[in-house]
Design a protein around this motif. Structure first.
Motif, mmCIF file in Angstrom:
data_model
loop_
_atom_site.group_PDB
_atom_site.id
_atom_site.type_symbol
_atom_site.label_atom_id
_atom_site.label_comp_id
_atom_site.label_asym_id
_atom_site.label_seq_id
_atom_site.Cartn_x
_atom_site.Cartn_y
_atom_site.Cartn_z
ATOM 1 N N CYS A 1 0.826 -1.204 0.000
ATOM 2 C CA CYS A 1 0.000 0.000 0.000
ATOM 3 C C CYS A 1 0.862 1.257 0.000
ATOM 4 N N LYS A 2 0.369 2.281 -0.681
ATOM 5 C CA LYS A 2 0.984 3.596 -0.652
ATOM 6 C C LYS A 2 0.317 4.420 0.448
ATOM 7 N N TRP A 3 1.070 5.417 0.954
ATOM 8 C CA TRP A 3 0.607 6.142 2.135
ATOM 9 C C TRP A 3 0.565 7.645 1.883
ATOM 10 N N ASN A 4 -0.388 8.267 2.517
ATOM 11 C CA ASN A 4 -0.435 9.721 2.601
ATOM 12 C C ASN A 4 -0.083 10.134 4.026
ATOM 13 N N PHE A 5 0.714 11.195 4.134
ATOM 14 C CA PHE A 5 1.119 11.696 5.446
ATOM 15 C C PHE A 5 0.476 13.058 5.672
ATOM 16 N N ARG A 6 0.029 13.260 6.871
ATOM 17 C CA ARG A 6 -0.586 14.527 7.253
ATOM 18 C C ARG A 6 0.134 15.058 8.485
ATOM 19 N N VAL A 7 0.642 16.272 8.384
ATOM 20 C CA VAL A 7 1.340 16.891 9.511
ATOM 21 C C VAL A 7 0.684 18.235 9.799
ATOM 22 N N CYS A 8 0.460 18.496 11.068
ATOM 23 C CA CYS A 8 -0.104 19.766 11.527
ATOM 24 C C CYS A 8 0.908 20.394 12.487
#
Length: 378
Positions: free
Chosen positions: A226-233
């Motif tokens: 699987c490919k991943w999306n990263f979310r940073v705040c």
């Protein structure tokens, strides 16, 4: 002419269809709806032929009320739902259809309500953390002790009992090896059935400073291909939070006078199973430096000094105004006085000044004989 013929044909066809539907009889609905629980997660909903119809004359449609997009078209007279979870009652709607599944010649809908065999207990924050060797399914609950059973959701197989349960002050759960599971938790207060959300551990955030930017990278657990999306705040200098999303390393502008606070999470892309992570703990970078006080000092002290100087200047000017600004007679008045009094004799009043006579001493000249002087000199 052609358009008139087409309009006439259309109106004729519409009238015939209306007559056909008016004459046609809608099929009767199914009868004898009933249900039977096969285990705490699965139920069998069944019904009988509509009145006056034999097998094969109609087909049936069934849907779970509230989930209208999941209509199923069946030729058989029963439906087994192997994962009826998350509520204490459900309502099914069943109706008959003449023709095929797309036909509009159908009966009215008949409802049947299914109640849970036992009291439902609400568990909070149910989730399964996935590891390479299995997963940890847990929840928040004050109802202890408990018994946990599970099986795959899509296949009606016997329930298996958890052999590695655990309980702590905050969470209770069990270590499992299967991935797609429906879970039954039994307590003294009742039971709860649920399909947990699947999560992985939050990614580890790596921060690297490069000139006027911060480069953000992640280390995370891999699941299959699987490919991943990263979310940073993140926040900077205690300002409002900013969130960005990317598939790989990211760069953000870096203010060296600010403290940055980061939290990040990851999730699979749409073509993989829905697996996410919770947000990580806050990671801090940099520090809030105090602002430069020079401008503030200048902005405060300089006006004060100028004010004091102005006040002192006004005081000195007022005190010595007769010296600094003597009264200058009006030139026109002087000229006017000269013109009026210029040809007149000035009369003096009072006594004029008389100088005191100085004493004069008389000078006596004595003749001296020339010979006597010469004699004295010699």
């Amino acid at each position: 002419m052609t358009s008139t013929r087409e309009l006439y044909a259309f109106l004729t066809f519409t009238a015939m269809m209306m007559v056909y539907h008016c004459k046609a009889d809608f099929p009767p609905p199914p009868t004898g709806l009933t249900f039977k629980w096969l285990d705490p997660l699965a139920v069998n909903v069944s019904w009988q032929n509509p009145s006056g119809l034999q097998d094969g004359a109609v087909i049936y449609k069934i849907q779970l009320k509230g989930f209208e997009q999941t209509v199923k078209c069946l030729s058989k007279k029963y439906l087994i739902n192997s994962s009826l979870i998350g509520s204490d009652h459900w309502t099914y709607q069943v109706w008959t259809v003449v023709g095929n599944c797309l036909s509009t010649n159908e009966s009215k809908k008949v409802d049947i309500t299914i109640n849970s065999p036992k009291t439902q207990v609400k568990l909070k924050d149910t989730k399964c953390i996935i590891y390479t060797e299995g997963m940890n399914c847990s929840w928040k609950s004050t109802n202890k002790p408990f018994n946990l059973s599970y099986r795959t959701c899509e296949h009606l197989k016997p329930l298996r009992v958890c052999d590695r349960p655990y309980s702590s002050a905050e969470r209770s759960g069990c270590y499992l090896k299967d991935n797609d599971v429906c879970i039954l938790v039994e307590t003294e207060a009742g039971w709860s059935t649920f399909k947990p959300r699947f999560v992985i551990h939050p990614p580890k955030l790596i921060i690297k400073e490069e000139n006027d930017y911060l480069t953000l990278k992640w280390k995370h657990q891999s699941i299959g291909k699987c490919k991943w999306n990263f979310r940073v705040c993140y926040t900077r200098c205690n300002k409002s939070e900013i969130c960005i999303q990317s598939e790989g390393p990211s760069k953000i502008p870096y203010d060296k006078d600010c403290l940055y606070e980061f939290r990040s999470r990851t999730e699979t892309k749409s073509y993989c199973s829905n697996v996410t992570s919770d947000f990580s703990d806050v990671v801090k970078y940099g520090s809030n430096k105090p602002p430069d006080q020079t401008l503030m000092v200048v902005a405060i002290v300089v006006p004060i000094i100028l004010s004091v100087c102005i006040i002192l200047s006004c005081y000195c000017f007022r005190k010595h105004s007769s010296i600094l600004c003597p009264i200058i007679p009006d030139p026109s008045a002087i000229f006017k006085e000269i013109m009026i009094n210029g040809n007149k004799d000035h009369k003096t009043t009072g006594n004029l000044y008389t100088p005191v006579p100085e004493p004069i001493e008389s000078c006596k000249v004595t003749a001296v004989a020339q010979n006597s002087d010469l004699e004295q000199i010699s």
